[in-house]
Design a protein around this motif. Sequence first.
Motif, PDB file in Angstrom:
ATOM      1  N   GLN A 159       0.821  -1.207   0.000  1.00 15.92           N
ATOM      2  CA  GLN A 159       0.000   0.000   0.000  1.00 15.92           C
ATOM      3  C   GLN A 159       0.860   1.264   0.000  1.00 15.92           C
ATOM      4  OE1 GLN A 159      -0.509  -2.459   2.335  1.00 15.92           O
ATOM      5  NE2 GLN A 159      -2.385  -3.369   1.578  1.00 15.92           N
ATOM      6  N   VAL A 160       0.315   2.293  -0.643  1.00 21.64           N
ATOM      7  CA  VAL A 160       0.956   3.616  -0.681  1.00 21.64           C
ATOM      8  C   VAL A 160      -0.066   4.636  -0.202  1.00 21.64           C
ATOM      9  CG1 VAL A 160       1.994   5.371  -2.168  1.00 21.64           C
ATOM     10  CG2 VAL A 160       2.347   2.965  -2.686  1.00 21.64           C
ATOM     11  N   TYR A 161       0.343   5.501   0.706  1.00 16.06           N
ATOM     12  CA  TYR A 161      -0.526   6.568   1.205  1.00 16.06           C
ATOM     13  C   TYR A 161       0.180   7.896   0.993  1.00 16.06           C
ATOM     14  CZ  TYR A 161      -2.479   2.555   3.642  1.00 16.06           C
ATOM     15  OH  TYR A 161      -3.007   1.329   3.940  1.00 16.06           O
ATOM     16  N   ILE A 162      -0.523   8.861   0.440  1.00 17.36           N
ATOM     17  CA  ILE A 162       0.034  10.201   0.236  1.00 17.36           C
ATOM     18  C   ILE A 162      -0.662  11.136   1.224  1.00 17.36           C
ATOM     19  CG2 ILE A 162       0.479  12.044  -1.413  1.00 17.36           C
ATOM     20  CD1 ILE A 162       1.689   9.441  -2.371  1.00 17.36           C
ATOM     21  N   VAL A 196       4.963  10.670   1.719  1.00 16.79           N
ATOM     22  CA  VAL A 196       4.584   9.455   1.013  1.00 16.79           C
ATOM     23  C   VAL A 196       4.872   8.294   1.962  1.00 16.79           C
ATOM     24  CG1 VAL A 196       4.991   8.025  -1.017  1.00 16.79           C
ATOM     25  CG2 VAL A 196       5.173  10.509  -1.195  1.00 16.79           C
ATOM     26  N   VAL A 242       4.910   4.439   2.548  1.00 13.65           N
ATOM     27  CA  VAL A 242       5.032   3.287   1.671  1.00 13.65           C
ATOM     28  C   VAL A 242       5.252   2.036   2.504  1.00 13.65           C
ATOM     29  CG1 VAL A 242       6.413   2.292  -0.184  1.00 13.65           C
ATOM     30  CG2 VAL A 242       6.046   4.744  -0.101  1.00 13.65           C
ATOM     31  N   LYS A 243       4.507   1.000   2.225  1.00 13.13           N
ATOM     32  CA  LYS A 243       4.714  -0.269   2.918  1.00 13.13           C
ATOM     33  C   LYS A 243       5.749  -1.107   2.173  1.00 13.13           C
ATOM     34  CE  LYS A 243       0.457  -0.506   5.469  1.00 13.13           C
ATOM     35  NZ  LYS A 243      -0.610  -1.400   5.926  1.00 13.13           N
ATOM     36  N   CYS A 286       5.787  -2.479  -1.727  1.00  9.16           N
ATOM     37  CA  CYS A 286       5.588  -1.583  -2.875  1.00  9.16           C
ATOM     38  C   CYS A 286       6.734  -1.662  -3.862  1.00  9.16           C
ATOM     39  CB  CYS A 286       5.461  -0.139  -2.403  1.00  9.16           C
ATOM     40  SG  CYS A 286       3.918   0.194  -1.611  1.00  9.16           S
ATOM     41  N   ASP A 307       4.286   1.571  -8.346  1.00  2.44           N
ATOM     42  CA  ASP A 307       3.126   1.828  -7.487  1.00  2.44           C
ATOM     43  C   ASP A 307       3.205   3.222  -6.868  1.00  2.44           C
ATOM     44  OD1 ASP A 307       2.439  -0.861  -7.921  1.00  2.44           O
ATOM     45  OD2 ASP A 307       3.476  -1.515  -6.099  1.00  2.44           O
ATOM     46  N   ILE A 308       4.381   3.571  -6.418  1.00  2.00           N
ATOM     47  CA  ILE A 308       4.581   4.860  -5.750  1.00  2.00           C
ATOM     48  C   ILE A 308       4.405   6.010  -6.734  1.00  2.00           C
ATOM     49  CG2 ILE A 308       6.233   6.263  -4.462  1.00  2.00           C
ATOM     50  CD1 ILE A 308       7.487   3.492  -3.633  1.00  2.00           C
ATOM     51  N   ASN A 362       0.634   6.499  -7.690  1.00  2.00           N
ATOM     52  CA  ASN A 362      -0.134   7.107  -6.601  1.00  2.00           C
ATOM     53  C   ASN A 362       0.248   8.562  -6.394  1.00  2.00           C
ATOM     54  OD1 ASN A 362      -1.954   5.103  -5.060  1.00  2.00           O
ATOM     55  ND2 ASN A 362      -0.119   3.934  -5.529  1.00  2.00           N
ATOM     56  N   VAL A 364      11.071  -1.095  -2.874  1.00  2.07           N
ATOM     57  CA  VAL A 364      11.445   0.126  -2.165  1.00  2.07           C
ATOM     58  C   VAL A 364      12.753  -0.001  -1.392  1.00  2.07           C
ATOM     59  CG1 VAL A 364       9.105   0.981  -1.986  1.00  2.07           C
ATOM     60  CG2 VAL A 364      10.021  -0.436  -0.167  1.00  2.07           C
TER      61      VAL A 364
END
Length: 102
Positions: A6-9, A27, A29-30, A33, A37-38, A41, A59
């Motif tokens: 998962q990626v969260y911004i 950003v 990042v799990k 990733c 993906d990064i 997103n 990553v």
Amino acid sequence: MSTFGQVYILLTGDDRAEFGSNCVALVVVKAGCKMGDIVCNAMAVGVIVSLGACPSVGVGLWLQGDIGHLARIYGLVCDVIVGVVIVNVDSSQVFCIGYVPS
């Protein structure tokens, strides 16, 4: 590892003073990733991330510098990491280093 991809911004808004005036987003990042993906997103919310040129790389490359096409403008990715979470598999201890948003 793709299960953990998962990626969260997080747009920083008024928190810029904590990370410098140029920081517009965090950003998160799990471990599963990949660079592609990064980038996808980040582009969706208008954020540029200076990454390497191969979208299929994981990553982990960030810790080795991650020299990409945008490195001369934005610097190396390893220079802008603000925090990490590390889990010790032997003891199940969780270590938060730096700033880790909740």
